[in-house]
Design a protein around this motif. Sequence first.
Motif, PDB file in Angstrom:
ATOM      1  N   LEU A  39       0.446  -1.484  -0.266  1.00  0.00           N
ATOM      2  CA  LEU A  39      -0.019  -0.137  -0.325  1.00  0.00           C
ATOM      3  C   LEU A  39       1.334   1.285   0.235  1.00  0.00           C
ATOM      4  N   THR A  40       2.142   1.235   0.644  1.00  0.00           N
ATOM      5  CA  THR A  40       2.864   2.628   0.707  1.00  0.00           C
ATOM      6  C   THR A  40       4.171   1.965  -0.992  1.00  0.00           C
ATOM      7  N   ASP A  41       4.225   1.660  -1.163  1.00  0.00           N
ATOM      8  CA  ASP A  41       4.925   1.942  -2.847  1.00  0.00           C
ATOM      9  C   ASP A  41       4.384   0.498  -3.674  1.00  0.00           C
ATOM     10  N   PRO A  42       3.772   1.257  -4.236  1.00  0.00           N
ATOM     11  CA  PRO A  42       2.508  -0.345  -4.918  1.00  0.00           C
ATOM     12  C   PRO A  42       3.214   0.251  -6.514  1.00  0.00           C
ATOM     13  N   ARG A  43       4.242   0.527  -6.657  1.00  0.00           N
ATOM     14  CA  ARG A  43       4.275   0.912  -7.900  1.00  0.00           C
ATOM     15  C   ARG A  43       5.594   0.381  -8.075  1.00  0.00           C
ATOM     16  N   HIS A  44       6.020  -0.425  -7.262  1.00  0.00           N
ATOM     17  CA  HIS A  44       7.295  -0.805  -7.244  1.00  0.00           C
ATOM     18  C   HIS A  44       6.490  -2.807  -6.031  1.00  0.00           C
ATOM     19  N   ALA A  45       5.249  -2.624  -6.115  1.00  0.00           N
ATOM     20  CA  ALA A  45       5.207  -4.221  -6.127  1.00  0.00           C
ATOM     21  C   ALA A  45       4.629  -5.080  -6.760  1.00  0.00           C
ATOM     22  N   LEU A  46       5.186  -6.726  -6.684  1.00  0.00           N
ATOM     23  CA  LEU A  46       4.319  -7.709  -7.711  1.00  0.00           C
ATOM     24  C   LEU A  46       3.094  -8.596  -6.941  1.00  0.00           C
ATOM     25  N   VAL A  47       1.681  -8.532  -7.799  1.00  0.00           N
ATOM     26  CA  VAL A  47       0.735  -8.991  -7.190  1.00  0.00           C
ATOM     27  C   VAL A  47       0.682 -10.243  -8.349  1.00  0.00           C
ATOM     28  N   ALA A  48       0.815 -11.760  -7.311  1.00  0.00           N
ATOM     29  CA  ALA A  48       1.124 -12.889  -7.994  1.00  0.00           C
ATOM     30  C   ALA A  48       0.070 -13.726  -8.436  1.00  0.00           C
ATOM     31  N   LEU A  49      -0.522 -14.053  -8.466  1.00  0.00           N
ATOM     32  CA  LEU A  49      -1.378 -14.839  -8.476  1.00  0.00           C
ATOM     33  C   LEU A  49      -2.218 -16.444  -9.015  1.00  0.00           C
ATOM     34  N   VAL A  85       1.333  -7.471 -11.787  1.00  0.00           N
ATOM     35  CA  VAL A  85       0.209  -8.386 -12.060  1.00  0.00           C
ATOM     36  C   VAL A  85       0.691  -9.515 -12.776  1.00  0.00           C
ATOM     37  N   THR A  86       0.737 -10.704 -12.184  1.00  0.00           N
ATOM     38  CA  THR A  86       1.598 -12.372 -12.749  1.00  0.00           C
ATOM     39  C   THR A  86      -0.012 -13.068 -12.580  1.00  0.00           C
ATOM     40  N   ILE A  87       0.304 -13.760 -13.661  1.00  0.00           N
ATOM     41  CA  ILE A  87      -0.227 -15.560 -13.137  1.00  0.00           C
ATOM     42  C   ILE A  87       0.558 -16.493 -13.346  1.00  0.00           C
ATOM     43  N   ILE A  88       1.015 -16.969 -12.094  1.00  0.00           N
ATOM     44  CA  ILE A  88       1.428 -18.099 -12.675  1.00  0.00           C
ATOM     45  C   ILE A  88       1.302 -19.134 -12.121  1.00  0.00           C
ATOM     46  N   SER A 110      -0.355  -4.138 -18.878  1.00  0.00           N
ATOM     47  CA  SER A 110       0.978  -4.582 -18.567  1.00  0.00           C
ATOM     48  C   SER A 110       0.833  -6.089 -17.953  1.00  0.00           C
ATOM     49  N   LEU A 111      -0.080  -7.401 -18.088  1.00  0.00           N
ATOM     50  CA  LEU A 111       0.214  -8.993 -17.192  1.00  0.00           C
ATOM     51  C   LEU A 111       0.666  -9.458 -18.485  1.00  0.00           C
ATOM     52  N   SER A 112       1.785 -10.173 -17.090  1.00  0.00           N
ATOM     53  CA  SER A 112       2.218 -10.982 -17.549  1.00  0.00           C
ATOM     54  C   SER A 112       1.626 -12.510 -17.471  1.00  0.00           C
ATOM     55  N   VAL A 113       1.532 -13.734 -17.758  1.00  0.00           N
ATOM     56  CA  VAL A 113       1.420 -15.110 -17.673  1.00  0.00           C
ATOM     57  C   VAL A 113       2.740 -15.849 -17.450  1.00  0.00           C
ATOM     58  N   LEU A 114       3.186 -16.529 -16.427  1.00  0.00           N
ATOM     59  CA  LEU A 114       3.756 -17.472 -16.761  1.00  0.00           C
ATOM     60  C   LEU A 114       3.553 -19.266 -16.926  1.00  0.00           C
ATOM     61  N   GLY A 115       3.625 -19.311 -17.721  1.00  0.00           N
ATOM     62  CA  GLY A 115       2.630 -20.606 -18.026  1.00  0.00           C
ATOM     63  C   GLY A 115       3.757 -22.034 -17.621  1.00  0.00           C
ATOM     64  N   GLN A 116       2.808 -22.968 -16.861  1.00  0.00           N
ATOM     65  CA  GLN A 116       3.564 -24.345 -16.705  1.00  0.00           C
ATOM     66  C   GLN A 116       4.785 -24.423 -15.806  1.00  0.00           C
ATOM     67  N   TYR A 117       4.525 -23.072 -14.586  1.00  0.00           N
ATOM     68  CA  TYR A 117       5.160 -23.020 -13.583  1.00  0.00           C
ATOM     69  C   TYR A 117       6.701 -22.388 -13.805  1.00  0.00           C
ATOM     70  N   ALA A 216       9.494 -19.918  -9.819  1.00  0.00           N
ATOM     71  CA  ALA A 216       8.764 -19.377 -11.058  1.00  0.00           C
ATOM     72  C   ALA A 216       8.717 -17.475 -10.327  1.00  0.00           C
ATOM     73  N   LEU A 217       8.362 -17.995  -8.807  1.00  0.00           N
ATOM     74  CA  LEU A 217       8.308 -15.904  -8.522  1.00  0.00           C
ATOM     75  C   LEU A 217       9.471 -15.882  -7.607  1.00  0.00           C
ATOM     76  N   ARG A 218      10.505 -16.898  -7.388  1.00  0.00           N
ATOM     77  CA  ARG A 218      11.506 -15.582  -7.088  1.00  0.00           C
ATOM     78  C   ARG A 218      12.477 -15.744  -8.427  1.00  0.00           C
ATOM     79  N   ASP A 219      12.494 -15.612  -9.271  1.00  0.00           N
ATOM     80  CA  ASP A 219      13.110 -15.526 -10.785  1.00  0.00           C
ATOM     81  C   ASP A 219      12.181 -14.001 -11.180  1.00  0.00           C
ATOM     82  N   HIS A 220      10.618 -14.329 -11.462  1.00  0.00           N
ATOM     83  CA  HIS A 220       9.875 -13.542 -11.510  1.00  0.00           C
ATOM     84  C   HIS A 220      10.675 -11.337 -10.550  1.00  0.00           C
TER      85      HIS A 220
END
Length: 295
Positions: A39-49, A85-88, A110-117, A216-220
Motif C-alpha cells: 500500500l505504501t509503494d504500489p509501483r514497486h509491488a508484484l501481485v502474483a496469483l 500483476v502476474t499469473i503463475i 501490463s499483465l504477464s503469464v508464467l505458464g507451466q510453472y 517462477a516467483l523468485r526469478d520474476h
Amino acid sequence: MTSTPGTSNTPGTSGTPGSGPLAEAPRTLAGGSGLAALLTDPRHALVALDYDGTLSPIVNRPSDAVPAPGALRALARLAERVGSVTIITGRPVEALLSLTRFADEPGLRSLSVLGQYGLQRWDASTGTITSPEPLPGVAAVRAALPRLLQDAPAGTVVEDKGHALVVHVRRTADPDASLASLTPALTVLARDNGLDAAPGKRVLELRPPGHDKGRALRDHAAELGVRSVLFAGDDLGDLPAFDAVDELRAAGVPGLTVCSDGPEVPRALRERADLVVPGPEGVVALLRLLADRLA
C-alpha cells in the motif's frame, strides 16, 4: 472475505495510500508488513496469483475453468495501480489465454503469464510467447500412459500440456482411492523418464524437475526488482511460492501470502497463509479492495 480464527491483530497501515485496515487483516505480523509495503509503494509491488481455484472455480473439466465473475475487471483495476500483476500457473500459456481472454482486456496491457510453472511466458505488452522445447522424457511418458492406464478407474483422464502430462481422477467414482492406486506406478514412470510426479487436487502431474511456482516467483521478483510481493494460491503446488515469499522476506522484501480457501484446499496451505479468503470470489473481493485502497 473471511479469515481464520485468531486474526484480530491488525497491522497498522496508517499514513499509506488508502490508509486503514482491510476488512480482514493478515493474521501474521509478516503478512501485515507485506500489506503495508504494498500500500505504501504500489509501483514497486508484484501481485502474483495462481489461476485454477484462485481466479477460477475448480471444475470437473479443465476446459470449463473460466474466470470467476468480476475477476478480469478486478485484475485490470489493480494492474493500473501496482507495478506488476502476474499469473503463475501450471497451465500452458495458450490454453490459459483461450480460457480467459486476458489479451482482450484493455486494462491488462501490463499483465504477464508464467505458464507451466515458469517454463513459458506471455507478456500482454508484446503479445509474444516464449517457450522451450519439451524434455525428451515427456514424449516417452506420453507414449507409455495409454498402456499403464488401460485398467485405470473409469473417468480417469489424461491432460497433455505439451511440457507435462496430467492424470485427472476427479470424474472417477472414488477420486481419492483412484489417485492412491495410480500414484505408485505413475511416480516410477515419471522418475524413469527424468520427470517429477507432483500431486495436486485429485491430479498427478508428470512434469520437468526443478520447475515450480516458487522458482517462477523468485526469478520474476528478481527480474522486476520489486519491493513487496503478494502471492495467492489454493493447492499443494502453491506451497513453493509461499516458500519463495518467505525467502524474499528474509532478504528484506516484505510479502503477503493468501489462501483461496475451499473444501479441497490442503490444510498445510491454509495454515501457512497470512490471509485466508473464501475461494475465487474472496480473491476477487481482495483485488477490488486493494484497488480501492490505492485509488
